[in-house]
Write an enzyme that holds these catalytic residues in place. Sequence first.
Site, PDB file in Angstrom:
ATOM      1  N   HIS A 122       0.871  -1.179   0.000  1.00 13.14           N
ATOM      2  CA  HIS A 122       0.000   0.000   0.000  1.00 13.14           C
ATOM      3  C   HIS A 122       0.916   1.239   0.000  1.00 13.14           C
ATOM      4  O   HIS A 122       2.033   1.173   0.519  1.00 13.14           O
ATOM      5  CB  HIS A 122      -0.820  -0.062   1.289  1.00 13.14           C
ATOM      6  CG  HIS A 122      -1.861   0.986   1.459  1.00 13.14           C
ATOM      7  ND1 HIS A 122      -1.573   2.248   1.903  1.00 13.14           N
ATOM      8  CD2 HIS A 122      -3.201   0.949   1.271  1.00 13.14           C
ATOM      9  CE1 HIS A 122      -2.685   2.956   1.974  1.00 13.14           C
ATOM     10  NE2 HIS A 122      -3.695   2.189   1.598  1.00 13.14           N
ATOM     11  N   ASP A 199       3.573  -4.245   8.151  1.00 18.35           N
ATOM     12  CA  ASP A 199       2.362  -3.440   8.005  1.00 18.35           C
ATOM     13  C   ASP A 199       1.180  -4.380   8.247  1.00 18.35           C
ATOM     14  O   ASP A 199       0.799  -5.153   7.369  1.00 18.35           O
ATOM     15  CB  ASP A 199       2.313  -2.823   6.597  1.00 18.35           C
ATOM     16  CG  ASP A 199       0.991  -2.127   6.335  1.00 18.35           C
ATOM     17  OD1 ASP A 199       0.130  -2.104   7.235  1.00 18.35           O
ATOM     18  OD2 ASP A 199       0.813  -1.616   5.204  1.00 18.35           O
ATOM     19  N   GLN A 202      -4.002  -4.698   7.325  1.00 17.93           N
ATOM     20  CA  GLN A 202      -5.008  -5.682   6.884  1.00 17.93           C
ATOM     21  C   GLN A 202      -4.905  -6.993   7.665  1.00 17.93           C
ATOM     22  O   GLN A 202      -5.897  -7.693   7.839  1.00 17.93           O
ATOM     23  CB  GLN A 202      -4.871  -5.968   5.377  1.00 17.93           C
ATOM     24  CG  GLN A 202      -5.158  -4.789   4.476  1.00 17.93           C
ATOM     25  CD  GLN A 202      -6.595  -4.290   4.555  1.00 17.93           C
ATOM     26  OE1 GLN A 202      -7.503  -4.994   4.992  1.00 17.93           O
ATOM     27  NE2 GLN A 202      -6.802  -3.058   4.135  1.00 17.93           N
ATOM     28  N   LYS A 225      -9.930  -0.435  11.192  1.00 18.74           N
ATOM     29  CA  LYS A 225     -10.146  -1.596  10.322  1.00 18.74           C
ATOM     30  C   LYS A 225     -10.483  -2.846  11.141  1.00 18.74           C
ATOM     31  O   LYS A 225     -10.554  -3.953  10.617  1.00 18.74           O
ATOM     32  CB  LYS A 225      -8.902  -1.859   9.473  1.00 18.74           C
ATOM     33  CG  LYS A 225      -8.645  -0.771   8.428  1.00 18.74           C
ATOM     34  CD  LYS A 225      -7.487  -1.153   7.539  1.00 18.74           C
ATOM     35  CE  LYS A 225      -6.917  -0.002   6.765  1.00 18.74           C
ATOM     36  NZ  LYS A 225      -7.758   0.485   5.675  1.00 18.74           N
ATOM     37  N   CYS A 365      -4.986   2.583  -3.356  1.00 19.94           N
ATOM     38  CA  CYS A 365      -3.721   3.127  -2.817  1.00 19.94           C
ATOM     39  C   CYS A 365      -2.577   2.143  -3.030  1.00 19.94           C
ATOM     40  O   CYS A 365      -1.713   1.970  -2.149  1.00 19.94           O
ATOM     41  CB  CYS A 365      -3.846   3.487  -1.343  1.00 19.94           C
ATOM     42  SG  CYS A 365      -5.137   4.666  -1.010  1.00 19.94           S
TER      43      CYS A 365
HETATM   44  N1  C6P Z   1      -6.119   0.557   3.129  1.00 18.54           N
HETATM   45  C1  C6P Z   1      -8.043   0.211   1.712  1.00 18.54           C
HETATM   46  O1  C6P Z   1      -9.172   0.482   1.307  1.00 18.54           O
HETATM   47  P1  C6P Z   1      -4.646   3.870   7.389  1.00 18.54           P
HETATM   48  O2  C6P Z   1      -5.291   4.668   6.329  1.00 18.54           O
HETATM   49  O3  C6P Z   1      -3.407   4.528   7.912  1.00 18.54           O
HETATM   50  O4  C6P Z   1      -5.588   3.440   8.467  1.00 18.54           O
HETATM   51  O5  C6P Z   1      -4.190   2.487   6.714  1.00 18.54           O
HETATM   52  C2  C6P Z   1      -3.273   2.534   5.670  1.00 18.54           C
HETATM   53  C3  C6P Z   1      -3.048   1.157   5.104  1.00 18.54           C
HETATM   54  C4  C6P Z   1      -1.798   0.588   5.254  1.00 18.54           C
HETATM   55  N2  C6P Z   1      -1.529  -0.645   4.796  1.00 18.54           N
HETATM   56  C5  C6P Z   1      -2.458  -1.377   4.178  1.00 18.54           C
HETATM   57  C6  C6P Z   1      -2.113  -2.761   3.727  1.00 18.54           C
HETATM   58  C7  C6P Z   1      -3.742  -0.865   3.992  1.00 18.54           C
HETATM   59  O6  C6P Z   1      -4.659  -1.599   3.374  1.00 18.54           O
HETATM   60  C8  C6P Z   1      -4.043   0.445   4.447  1.00 18.54           C
HETATM   61  C9  C6P Z   1      -5.387   1.069   4.216  1.00 18.54           C
HETATM   62  C10 C6P Z   1      -7.473   0.986   2.876  1.00 18.54           C
HETATM   63  O7  C6P Z   1      -7.380  -0.703   1.218  1.00 18.54           O
HETATM   64  C11 C6P Z   1      -7.605   2.453   2.679  1.00 18.54           C
HETATM   65  S1  C6P Z   1      -6.650   3.070   1.341  1.00 18.54           S
END
Ligand code: C6P
Length: 421
Positions: A122, A199, A202, A225, A365
Amino acid sequence: MLDTTRIRRDFPILSRTMHGKPLVYLDNAATTQKPRQVIDALVNYYSRYNANIHRGLYALAEEATAAYEAVREQTAQFIGAPSARGVVFTRNATEGINLMANAWGRSNLRAGDEILLTEMEHHSNLVPWQLIASATGATLKFMPVTDDGRLDLTVLPKLLSPRTKVVSVTLMSNVLGTIVPVQEIAEAAHRYRALVVIDGAQGVPHLPVNVQQLGCDVLVFSAHKMLGPTGVGVVWAREELLESMDPFLGGGEMISDVQWTSSTWNEVPWKFEAGTPNIAGVIAFGEALTYLSRLGMEQVRAHEIALTAYALKRLSSLDRIAVYGPRDAAARGAAVSFNLEGLHPHDVGTVLDMEGVAIRAGHHCAKPLMRRLGVAATARASFYLYNTQDEVDQLVDALGVARKFFDRPRAASSVREKVRP
Ligand code: C6P
């Protein structure tokens, strides 16, 4: 087995209708819905013990501080961390990775060093490393993705070297659903004394996770999430690693003493929590953790494997569809990306919305991964513990409506004008 009928009663939003149809919420990889226990915790904090933490000497502030710090303990337990002192609260996973890239990267990376990522990251686990690479002269390398959406680990021995200073990988792809064998990667990286950052944005919401078993140095994730509120993220790092790092943000609470021209730092983890944090959000996140722990992450995972297997079977049986990522539900999480041949995923998303089905369509993203897959965008359905097989059927029925709609040329062009002028 999860009792989804009972679980769904805890989520007020799931009884909503959209465009006159029952809401089928399948965008859980973007953010999950919140049970009333989490919503009540927010209301309860603001109505009963709202006060700033770590500062006030009165009972109300002590109550708020105790509730906030209790969630740090709970978070450590949830991820099998040896101590709560390794748990830092941030705004989200993105801020957590920026914290690591800056606070660790600034003093540990220099020209000639390498940062190893994967092709399925991401932007949040890519751009912060790009920024620190350009500031320090370090370079980026990538573990490739295979055509069936897995990581090609055969090249890992060639990619790792004494120059590798940090390996930062996702635990689960938000596009392909692929579960990455981070334990194996961590073992290999540690042979070169590289820092291993995971990371878990997910992975942590969907898999039982134990940082000691994963063997990572750092795990980053977001509360929103995993049933929690927005505005709360977690960085877990080995305590001695946090001790060795300079702060990321400066301000109140993160100091031990301040003189006119210099300061000394608070103990970890507070050294990394500058300013007033999201107190209500962290406390409510505790309720999300309680909810997940009560269900059991093994049960959540089993539910999602069954649902994903069913979704993969139903989607793959459709005509003119490309489904991305591993076909084996046990090797992947519950985010399923696909494209209907000849239809733009945004148009698919719009017709699905009219049918009450909320999915995400776009690049998720993960633009470099989209290029690797040879597409500009995908449609993505992502499931969680309250989703049911009936909802998968409703998704498939709605895709049938989209297909029929766009197979009629005049109707198709009028919707295209409406949704993409
Ligand atoms: N992916 C998706 O719809 P944040 O925004 O900081 O809470 O998470 C960022 C992030 C980081 N790593 C991974 C693997 C992610 O999937 C995400 C967030 C969402 O896929 C929003 S773009």
